[in-house]
Design a protein around this motif. Structure first.
Motif, mmCIF file in Angstrom:
data_model
loop_
_atom_site.group_PDB
_atom_site.id
_atom_site.type_symbol
_atom_site.label_atom_id
_atom_site.label_comp_id
_atom_site.label_asym_id
_atom_site.label_seq_id
_atom_site.Cartn_x
_atom_site.Cartn_y
_atom_site.Cartn_z
ATOM 1 N N ASN A 138 -0.583 -3.096 5.910
ATOM 2 C CA ASN A 138 -0.862 -1.754 5.399
ATOM 3 C C ASN A 138 -0.929 -0.687 6.483
ATOM 4 O O ASN A 138 -1.287 0.460 6.222
ATOM 5 C CB ASN A 138 -2.154 -1.742 4.564
ATOM 6 C CG ASN A 138 -3.412 -1.993 5.381
ATOM 7 O OD1 ASN A 138 -3.390 -1.995 6.599
ATOM 8 N ND2 ASN A 138 -4.525 -2.203 4.680
ATOM 9 N N ARG A 165 0.837 -1.195 0.000
ATOM 10 C CA ARG A 165 0.000 0.000 0.000
ATOM 11 C C ARG A 165 0.876 1.250 0.000
ATOM 12 O O ARG A 165 1.486 1.608 1.003
ATOM 13 C CB ARG A 165 -0.896 -0.010 1.236
ATOM 14 C CG ARG A 165 -1.877 1.137 1.308
ATOM 15 C CD ARG A 165 -2.969 0.997 0.265
ATOM 16 N NE ARG A 165 -3.845 2.157 0.273
ATOM 17 C CZ ARG A 165 -4.829 2.341 -0.595
ATOM 18 N NH1 ARG A 165 -5.056 1.444 -1.531
ATOM 19 N NH2 ARG A 165 -5.587 3.412 -0.522
ATOM 20 N N ILE A 186 3.965 5.191 14.349
ATOM 21 C CA ILE A 186 3.127 4.125 13.797
ATOM 22 C C ILE A 186 2.127 3.691 14.866
ATOM 23 O O ILE A 186 2.515 3.363 15.991
ATOM 24 C CB ILE A 186 3.985 2.920 13.346
ATOM 25 C CG1 ILE A 186 4.919 3.324 12.202
ATOM 26 C CG2 ILE A 186 3.095 1.752 12.940
ATOM 27 C CD1 ILE A 186 4.214 3.738 10.924
ATOM 28 N N SER A 213 0.049 4.354 -0.121
ATOM 29 C CA SER A 213 -0.468 5.485 0.651
ATOM 30 C C SER A 213 0.007 5.487 2.095
ATOM 31 O O SER A 213 -0.005 6.535 2.757
ATOM 32 C CB SER A 213 -2.002 5.478 0.630
ATOM 33 O OG SER A 213 -2.515 4.362 1.339
ATOM 34 N N SER A 214 0.424 4.334 2.627
ATOM 35 C CA SER A 214 0.860 4.279 4.021
ATOM 36 C C SER A 214 2.378 4.156 4.156
ATOM 37 O O SER A 214 2.884 3.817 5.226
ATOM 38 C CB SER A 214 0.162 3.129 4.765
ATOM 39 O OG SER A 214 0.340 1.893 4.112
ATOM 40 N N GLY A 268 1.523 0.706 7.991
ATOM 41 C CA GLY A 268 2.606 1.667 7.843
ATOM 42 C C GLY A 268 3.883 0.999 7.365
ATOM 43 O O GLY A 268 4.178 -0.125 7.777
#
Length: 415
Positions: A252, A159, A170, A161-162, A254
């Protein structure tokens, strides 16, 4: 020996031989811009873009590295060569004192950002020692490696976006887990939070069009540079959800990367032989060019209010599959890759127990304690723990560093 007019402390991660790229801003100028690490400073390339050839000036004036990544190998050499010239004693930059003072900014005054706009992120599983360890834990020694492992660079799409820059906290994730086999799952905060020691690279060059492919022998043109990575992992969530389609929410939450991207040219003096592969790989995965590097890796854990403890020392050279083979396999179907795409190694473990690249291995699935300074122990990460990954190459008095890849675990937010 070349000497810079910039003061570079002995043992610095950022000597003249390194010149890693990053994106930064300052309180006095919040605009994001491209910079190069040199000693304890950041060289603001936007502020001296006019001193570079016209064909690279727009890339140096950008707010990310994507445009520079897209220009390809020849342009990267032009920028690197010119940057080194400008940092040498007697350069036009040194002679223009006011300009030099305005574009050489102490790193302590800079906020570092994600170096690129990451379009796609792929995580591989390329360490044979890590894959073997995990296989033994869950399937036994006889079936440690899955039948496909020595034939393809196994990976999954992560992912983008993370993906976050070093220093970003986190949050402990919530999710479904299966504490007792054969019983219904439960929902709550992850109890087996882990790190994964990884090194990633950014794709550069023009990439490839949909339906085309990049062979391993040619893939070196598409590797812009390398960065450190921590792929945070919720092991208990992962165990329940990964069948049948693989990692999902356990991965996902982080993914942390260091803010500096070390160019391949800086790593070439530290090339080592590629890992010996048996059986012989398919032709599209073959490359004669060595593309393995002697990068020392170190993982530290710092409990809240406590001392930092080194819990693992590993090395990039332990990877079975190379970055070039990862690109080749990724694109063999005709999948298109683009400048700024991020591809990660997967957990990097060596043969020795103190070189394992995850707490899953270091605690051997929670059966052993990981001892920390001051008498504390861990099996998996606790709230307040800070995890720091560092990496460097060193030979003949030259040290090439990657900066820190760090993140602190925050408590889960109740649902």
């Amino acid at each position: 020996m070349m000497t810079s007019f910039v003061n570079i402390p002995e043992g610095s991660d950022f000597p003249l031989e390194n010149l890693p790229y990053g994106v930064f801003s300052t309180k006095s100028n919040p605009r994001k811009r491209v910079g190069v690490g040199i000693g304890q400073h950041v060289l603001d390339l936007a502020g001296i873009a006019q001193l570079y050839p016209p064909e690279v000036q727009d890339a140096l004036n950008s707010d990310s590295l994507n445009l520079l990544m897209s220009l390809g190998h020849t342009a990267w050499n032009v920028v690197r060569t010119r940057t080194r010239e400008l940092l040498l004693k007697g350069s036009v930059l040194e002679e223009n004192l006011l300009l030099a003072q305005s574009v050489l900014i102490p790193q302590s005054d800079c906020e570092l950002h994600l170096p690129a706009n990451i379009g796609d992120y792929t995580d591989f599983y390329s360490s044979i020692h890590h894959a073997t360890n995990v296989g033994i834990m869950f399937r036994g020694k006889e079936n440690a490696l899955m039948p496909n492992w020595r034939y393809i660079p196994v990976g999954y799409h992560g992912r983008a976006s993370s993906v976050v820059v070093s220093g970003t906290p986190i949050r402990r994730p919530l999710g479904q887990t299966l504490p007792v086999d054969g019983q219904p799952p439960v929902f709550g905060a992850c109890k087996l939070l882990d790190f994964e020691l990884e090194v990633a690279f950014f794709v550069g060059g023009p990439g490839n069009q949909l339906g085309e492919r990049i062979l391993a022998e040619d893939a070196w043109k598409n590797v812009f540079g390398f960065t450190l990575m921590n792929d945070w992992s919720a092991r208990d969530i992962q165990k329940w959800e990964y069948v049948p389609l693989g990692p999902f929410t356990a991965k996902n939450l982080g993914t942390t990367i260091s803010p500096w991207v070390v160019p391949v040219a800086a790593l070439e003096p530290f090339l080592v032989d590629n890992f010996k592969q048996e059986p012989e790989v398919f032709p599209y995965l073959k490359h004669e060019r060595p593309f393995n590097f002697d990068i020392n890796l170190e993982v530290s854990l710092k409990p809240e209010g406590g001392a930092e403890s080194i819990i693992s020392k590993s090395n990039y050279k332990y990877l079975y599959w190379t970055a070039l083979q990862q690109i080749a396999h990724h694109t063999v179907t005709g999948c298109n890759v683009r400048p700024g795409d991020l591809m990660a190694s997967g957990t990097i473990s060596g043969e020795a127990e103190d070189s394992y690249g995850s707490m899953l291995e270091l605690s051997w699935r929670g059966s052993k304690n990981i001892n920390l300074e001051g008498g504390a122990t861990r099996k998996f990460l606790q709230d307040g723990d800070e995890l720091i990954i560092r990496g460097h190459c060193e030979r003949n008095g030259v040290r090439i560093g990657f900066g820190n890849c760090a993140g602190k675990v925050l408590p889960a937010i109740p649902l």
